[in-house]
Design an enzyme around this catalytic site. Structure first.
Site, PDB file in Angstrom:
ATOM      1  N   GLU A 268      -2.220  -3.071  -7.993  1.00  0.00           N
ATOM      2  CA  GLU A 268      -3.223  -3.128  -7.363  1.00  0.00           C
ATOM      3  C   GLU A 268      -3.830  -2.023  -6.776  1.00  0.00           C
ATOM      4  O   GLU A 268      -3.172  -0.721  -6.566  1.00  0.00           O
ATOM      5  CB  GLU A 268      -2.837  -4.277  -6.345  1.00  0.00           C
TER       6      GLU A 268
ATOM      7  N   HIS B 164      -3.763  -5.657  -1.252  1.00  0.00           N
ATOM      8  CA  HIS B 164      -4.653  -5.462  -0.403  1.00  0.00           C
ATOM      9  C   HIS B 164      -5.528  -6.575  -0.537  1.00  0.00           C
ATOM     10  O   HIS B 164      -6.966  -6.616  -1.102  1.00  0.00           O
ATOM     11  CB  HIS B 164      -5.726  -4.129  -0.885  1.00  0.00           C
TER      12      HIS B 164
ATOM     13  N   SER C 251       0.696  -1.253   0.089  1.00  0.00           N
ATOM     14  CA  SER C 251       0.188  -0.112   0.105  1.00  0.00           C
ATOM     15  C   SER C 251       0.974   1.064  -0.130  1.00  0.00           C
ATOM     16  O   SER C 251       1.872   1.361  -1.022  1.00  0.00           O
ATOM     17  CB  SER C 251      -0.872  -0.131   1.087  1.00  0.00           C
TER      18      SER C 251
END
Length: 345
Positions: free
Chosen positions: A245, A315, A118
């Site tokens: 992602e 994630h 992230s």
């Protein structure tokens, strides 16, 4: 070809440092049970010693206001000869503020595992810029503190990637995924999250086999970083496998389209050999994202570019680990994703 310095593999008895480079969530009282669980698993399941860096548990407000202290924890963890790996507690939204305080010489002279996903994308790109391999993979508060027990798929890839010096080989998707949304209350900590059947890779564009070194991260973070000092130029993406992602907050289709347009107009998509895209959290907008990619690649005249969809990283829980700079192949005919290199030495 980009050469990145690989860290030594972990072994039982090694020390891992825990850091909060993005968010101080780990220091909040109502999260303490997850911190305790994760540390116990690192110690008992992986036979590692744990060192929590001094500012990692100082809470949301302190960590947000002191990026230099977050950097101090990272610099000291890299400099500490007893520390063999560094893992982020959780993501967030401003680890880019940490990079100006990092000391490249210390990091380059002390190569070791750094892992997170992230918002850690900012730090991964900083390390990449300075020739250091890193790992887009599990975080402490999510994967290591998973309700009831860690997932076998996740632990398998932690051991294969971080505790082994052999080539990683074929990486299938996880056979299931967890639905995001079971709150992190202590009262639900011993309630297993539901599992949902997951299928294999989808080839949503292109054909043949694409091979290249891996580079990428979280779409929302990359979008914020596009004008920063750590964002790679288009030439750096030449012959790479781009991995992408999105975060747990559903990415709007127009924002995805705008990001793909940026990748196209900046020549990044023309430079890469292939793309692998992570499963959207909860499968949210799964078909809409797929159609958006397909339509925009068609508009950009990139019909032959192999693009894989539904990968188990980022994630997603469970997840595999994507080592930056490792050579990988996407075989569209057989729908296989293979990492040919060892991640650690």
């Amino acid at each position: 070809m980009t050469h990145l310095q690989k860290p030594p593999a972990l072994k039982p008895g090694d020390t891992v440092a825990l850091v909060s480079p993005s968010s101080g969530l780990a220091g909040e009282v109502d999260i303490e049970h997850r911190v305790t669980t994760a540390i116990q698993r690192l110690e008992q399941d992986f036979q590692l010693k744990v060192k929590v860096m001094p500012h990692a548990l100082k809470g949301l407000d302190y960590v947000q206001k002191h990026p230099q202290k977050r950097a101090e924890d990272l610099n000291n963890a890299f400099a500490d000869p007893t520390v063999k790996a560094i893992i982020a507690f959780i993501g967030g939204d401003d680890s880019i503020r940490v990079t100006e305080y990092l000391k490249p010489d210390i990091i380059k002279n002390n190569p070791k595992i750094f892992m997170g996903y992230s918002d850690a994308t900012s730090l991964h790109l900083f390390l990449y810029q300075h020739g250091i391999a890193s790992f887009y993979g599990p975080a402490i508060l999510t994967d290591f503190a998973e309700n009831v027990s860690m997932d076998d798929y996740t632990t398998h890839w932690i051991r294969r990637t971080l505790f082994d010096d052999a080539p990683l080989g074929n990486i299938p998707t996880s056979p299931y995924y967890h639905r995001f949304g079971l709150l992190w209350h202590e009262r639900t900590h011993h309630t297993p999250r539901p599992t949902i059947y997951n299928h294999g890779y989808e080839v949503i564009n292109g054909h043949g086999t694409a091979t290249g070194q891996q580079l990428g991260g979280c779409i929302e973070v990359l979008d914020r970083l596009r004008n920063s000092t750590v964002f790679p130029d288009a030439e750096t993406f030449k012959d790479k496998i781009l991995f992408l992602e999105n975060s747990e907050a559903p990415l709007s289709v127009p924002l995805l389209a705008a990001f793909i347009e940026f990748l196209g107009t900046s020549q990044i998509l023309k430079n890469v050999n292939g793309i692998i895209i992570g499963k959207p959290q909860n499968g949210e907008h799964y078909e809409a994202y797929k159609r958006t990619w397909q339509a925009m690649l068609e508009d950009l005249n990139l019909h032959d570019l192999p693009v894989f969809y539904n990968a188990s990283f980022g994630h997603n829980e469970p997840k595999c680990i994507i080592p930056y700079g490792a050579t990988a192949s996407l075989d569209a005919s057989n729908k296989t994703f293979t990492i040919h290199d060892n991640a650690c030495e």
